[in-house]
Design a protein around this motif. Sequence first.
Motif, PDB file in Angstrom:
ATOM      1  N   ASN A  61       0.820  -1.210   0.000  1.00  0.00           N
ATOM      2  CA  ASN A  61       0.000   0.000   0.000  1.00  0.00           C
ATOM      3  C   ASN A  61       0.859   1.268   0.000  1.00  0.00           C
ATOM      4  OD1 ASN A  61      -3.076  -0.393   0.186  1.00  0.00           O
ATOM      5  ND2 ASN A  61      -2.237  -2.021   1.448  1.00  0.00           N
ATOM      6  N   LEU A  62       1.956   1.272   0.747  1.00  0.00           N
ATOM      7  CA  LEU A  62       2.837   2.447   0.741  1.00  0.00           C
ATOM      8  C   LEU A  62       3.469   2.670  -0.625  1.00  0.00           C
ATOM      9  CD1 LEU A  62       4.581   2.108   4.212  1.00  0.00           C
ATOM     10  CD2 LEU A  62       2.954   3.869   3.501  1.00  0.00           C
ATOM     11  N   TRP A  64       2.236   1.619  -3.451  1.00  0.00           N
ATOM     12  CA  TRP A  64       1.127   1.987  -4.337  1.00  0.00           C
ATOM     13  C   TRP A  64       0.845   3.490  -4.239  1.00  0.00           C
ATOM     14  CZ3 TRP A  64      -1.212  -1.808  -7.326  1.00  0.00           C
ATOM     15  CH2 TRP A  64      -2.322  -1.418  -8.069  1.00  0.00           C
ATOM     16  N   LEU A  65       0.814   3.986  -3.003  1.00  0.00           N
ATOM     17  CA  LEU A  65       0.572   5.416  -2.804  1.00  0.00           C
ATOM     18  C   LEU A  65       1.737   6.265  -3.308  1.00  0.00           C
ATOM     19  CD1 LEU A  65      -0.983   5.514   0.770  1.00  0.00           C
ATOM     20  CD2 LEU A  65      -2.083   6.262  -1.340  1.00  0.00           C
ATOM     21  N   GLY A  66       2.948   5.819  -3.007  1.00  0.00           N
ATOM     22  CA  GLY A  66       4.125   6.595  -3.377  1.00  0.00           C
ATOM     23  C   GLY A  66       4.339   6.688  -4.877  1.00  0.00           C
ATOM     24  N   GLU A  68       1.960   6.231  -7.099  1.00  0.00           N
ATOM     25  CA  GLU A  68       0.693   6.617  -7.725  1.00  0.00           C
ATOM     26  C   GLU A  68       0.338   5.680  -8.875  1.00  0.00           C
ATOM     27  OE1 GLU A  68       0.947  10.741  -8.760  1.00  0.00           O
ATOM     28  OE2 GLU A  68       1.362  11.340  -6.701  1.00  0.00           O
ATOM     29  N   PRO A  71      -5.866   3.756  -8.604  1.00  0.00           N
ATOM     30  CA  PRO A  71      -6.766   3.920  -7.459  1.00  0.00           C
ATOM     31  C   PRO A  71      -6.425   2.939  -6.333  1.00  0.00           C
ATOM     32  CG  PRO A  71      -7.993   3.802  -9.510  1.00  0.00           C
ATOM     33  CD  PRO A  71      -6.576   3.466  -9.833  1.00  0.00           C
ATOM     34  N   GLN A  72      -6.515   3.414  -5.120  1.00  0.00           N
ATOM     35  CA  GLN A  72      -6.110   2.619  -3.951  1.00  0.00           C
ATOM     36  C   GLN A  72      -6.880   1.311  -3.785  1.00  0.00           C
ATOM     37  OE1 GLN A  72      -3.414   3.621  -2.455  1.00  0.00           O
ATOM     38  NE2 GLN A  72      -3.342   1.870  -1.103  1.00  0.00           N
ATOM     39  N   ALA A  75      -5.081  -1.701  -4.940  1.00  0.00           N
ATOM     40  CA  ALA A  75      -4.017  -2.209  -4.071  1.00  0.00           C
ATOM     41  C   ALA A  75      -4.553  -3.313  -3.171  1.00  0.00           C
ATOM     42  CB  ALA A  75      -3.419  -1.077  -3.250  1.00  0.00           C
TER      43      ALA A  75
END
Length: 90
Positions: A61-62, A64-66, A68, A71-72, A75
């Motif tokens: 998840n980190l 995935w966010l970092g 970009e 959409p979350q 993940a």
Amino acid sequence: MAWMAWTTPTAIFFAVIATLLVIFTILAIKVPETPRVGVLRIETTRGDRLFITLLGSAFINLIWLGLEVGPQPYALLVCLIYAGAVFRWV
């Protein structure tokens, strides 16, 4: 939950973690298991594999966010596939 300023997703997240811990505790009592050796070449139990899954999912998840990636919620699908792999082969 308002006294801690939690959002609904945060409360659901911690409720799911607590539920998993209770389920795995009950499983450990009712159906004891012997450790097994998987692809990591270390002995793991259900609880060990749960911990590896939760830790790996946090990193997924980190990242995935970092990066970009998208959409979350996607993940979550990656994390579920990862969890299946960990519980199958680790």
